[in-house]
Design an enzyme around this catalytic site. Structure first.
Site, PDB file in Angstrom:
ATOM      1  N   HIS A 188       0.871  -1.181   0.000  1.00  9.13           N
ATOM      2  CA  HIS A 188       0.000   0.000   0.000  1.00  9.13           C
ATOM      3  C   HIS A 188       0.910   1.233   0.000  1.00  9.13           C
ATOM      4  O   HIS A 188       1.976   1.213   0.635  1.00  9.13           O
ATOM      5  CB  HIS A 188      -0.850   0.072   1.283  1.00  9.13           C
ATOM      6  CG  HIS A 188      -2.088  -0.762   1.275  1.00  9.13           C
ATOM      7  ND1 HIS A 188      -2.464  -1.518   2.372  1.00  9.13           N
ATOM      8  CD2 HIS A 188      -3.063  -0.945   0.345  1.00  9.13           C
ATOM      9  CE1 HIS A 188      -3.617  -2.133   2.091  1.00  9.13           C
ATOM     10  NE2 HIS A 188      -3.984  -1.809   0.883  1.00  9.13           N
ATOM     11  N   CYS A 242      -1.915   2.524   9.044  1.00  6.48           N
ATOM     12  CA  CYS A 242      -2.971   1.589   8.634  1.00  6.48           C
ATOM     13  C   CYS A 242      -4.146   1.614   9.612  1.00  6.48           C
ATOM     14  O   CYS A 242      -5.284   1.369   9.214  1.00  6.48           O
ATOM     15  CB  CYS A 242      -2.441   0.158   8.581  1.00  6.48           C
ATOM     16  SG  CYS A 242      -1.092  -0.095   7.452  1.00  6.48           S
TER      17      CYS A 242
END
Ligand code: ARG
Length: 281
Positions: free
Chosen positions: A171, A274
């Site tokens: 990511h 996250c």
């Protein structure tokens, strides 16, 4: 070179999810090894320390309840991408996470956000980061290039597409940190980022170099410690305690590193950022 600048803390509003049902039962990134035991109590304690650090420094933290069967829901950065009260909902790459979208969409609707359902595969703020008025968008592992076009249309903003190449940094928020979370055109010249050059392809490194010549380039050792998965309010940077080189670079630039250890959450392949979704009103 020493750059001394006065930094300002900006009050943030975040969405978090307490890892009450944290476990690793499938593997969709190289950090996840289902046979390795996890400790839910430890995950909750570490998560609580991050929550407490945010609140202690004046930030507002909203909570969404974890659904028992959705262990990755704790990584709320993937729950959407929010600017100006509008929430662009994720459409997850892997089947294991797809049911999360409806729960995040419902949370946004119930909290007064305008909900935009996606047509394209995208994983929210895991792959979309706002720098000034520009959306930096990651692809290569999760969000598609088509979602970059879509997110640009949804928010009517410039999108810079960046390609990730190392599966450990799947990511964008595992390889790039926005250090100045200020919006608007005036913010652009002050918008500083940090990134892990080795996580990007050559074209993307060129784009980053050209657009952000003053960016902090972080060493592989700090990247490996998930150091880039950090949250910043413009002064305080919540960062893994193992990313000591990055912390020193931050301090040199006038930021204040706030170390928070989320090693248990890293068993799921996630860290500080996250577990944190920005709610921009
Ligand atoms: N296990 C999760 C996944 O692989 C971790 C997500 C981490 N989130 C992030 N924003 N990087 O999807």
């Amino acid at each position: 070179m020493t750059i001394t600048a006065s930094r300002t803390a900006h009050r943030r509003r975040y969405l978090m999810c307490r890892p009450d049902h944290f476990t690793v039962r499938y593997s969709i990134n190289p950090w996840m090894v289902p046979s390795r035991p996890t400790d839910t109590g430890r995950a909750v304690r570490q998560w609580q320390a991050l929550y407490d650090a945010y609140v202690a420094l004046g930030h507002e933290v909203e909570l969404i309840d974890q659904v028992p069967d959705l262990p990755d829901m704790v990584y709320t950065a993937n729950g959407g991408f929010v600017i100006g009260g509008r929430a662009y909902v994720p459409s997850f790459r892997y089947a294991e996470r797809r049911p999360e979208s409806a729960f995040f969409a419902r949370w946004f609707a119930e909290h007064g956000f305008e909900v935009v359902e996606p047509a394209e595969v995208n994983e929210g703020e895991g792959d979309f980061l706002l720098v000034g008025d520009t959306i930096l968008a990651g692809t290569g592992f999760r969000s598609t290039g088509d979602s970059h076009r879509e997110v640009g249309e949804v928010f009517d903003r410039e999108v810079l597409s960046l390609t990730l190449t190392d599966p450990r940094f799947y990511h964008l928020d595992t390889a790039l940190t926005v250090l100045d979370p200020v919006e608007g055109p005036d913010a652009v010249e002050h918008a500083t980022i940090a990134y892990l050059p080795s996580a990007f392809d050559a074209t993307s490194r060129g784009i980053l170099q050209e657009r952000y010549p003053d960016a902090i380039r972080v060493a592989d050792l700090d990247g490996d410690a998930f150091g880039l998965n950090a949250a910043s309010d413009g002064l305080h940077v919540f960062v893994s305690p193992r990313a000591t080189g990055f912390a020193a670079q931050l301090a040199e630039r006038g930021y204040r590193p706030v170390p928070v250890d989320l090693s248990e959450l890293l068993l799921g392949g996630g860290g500080i950022k996250c577990c944190t979704l920005e709610l921009r009103g």
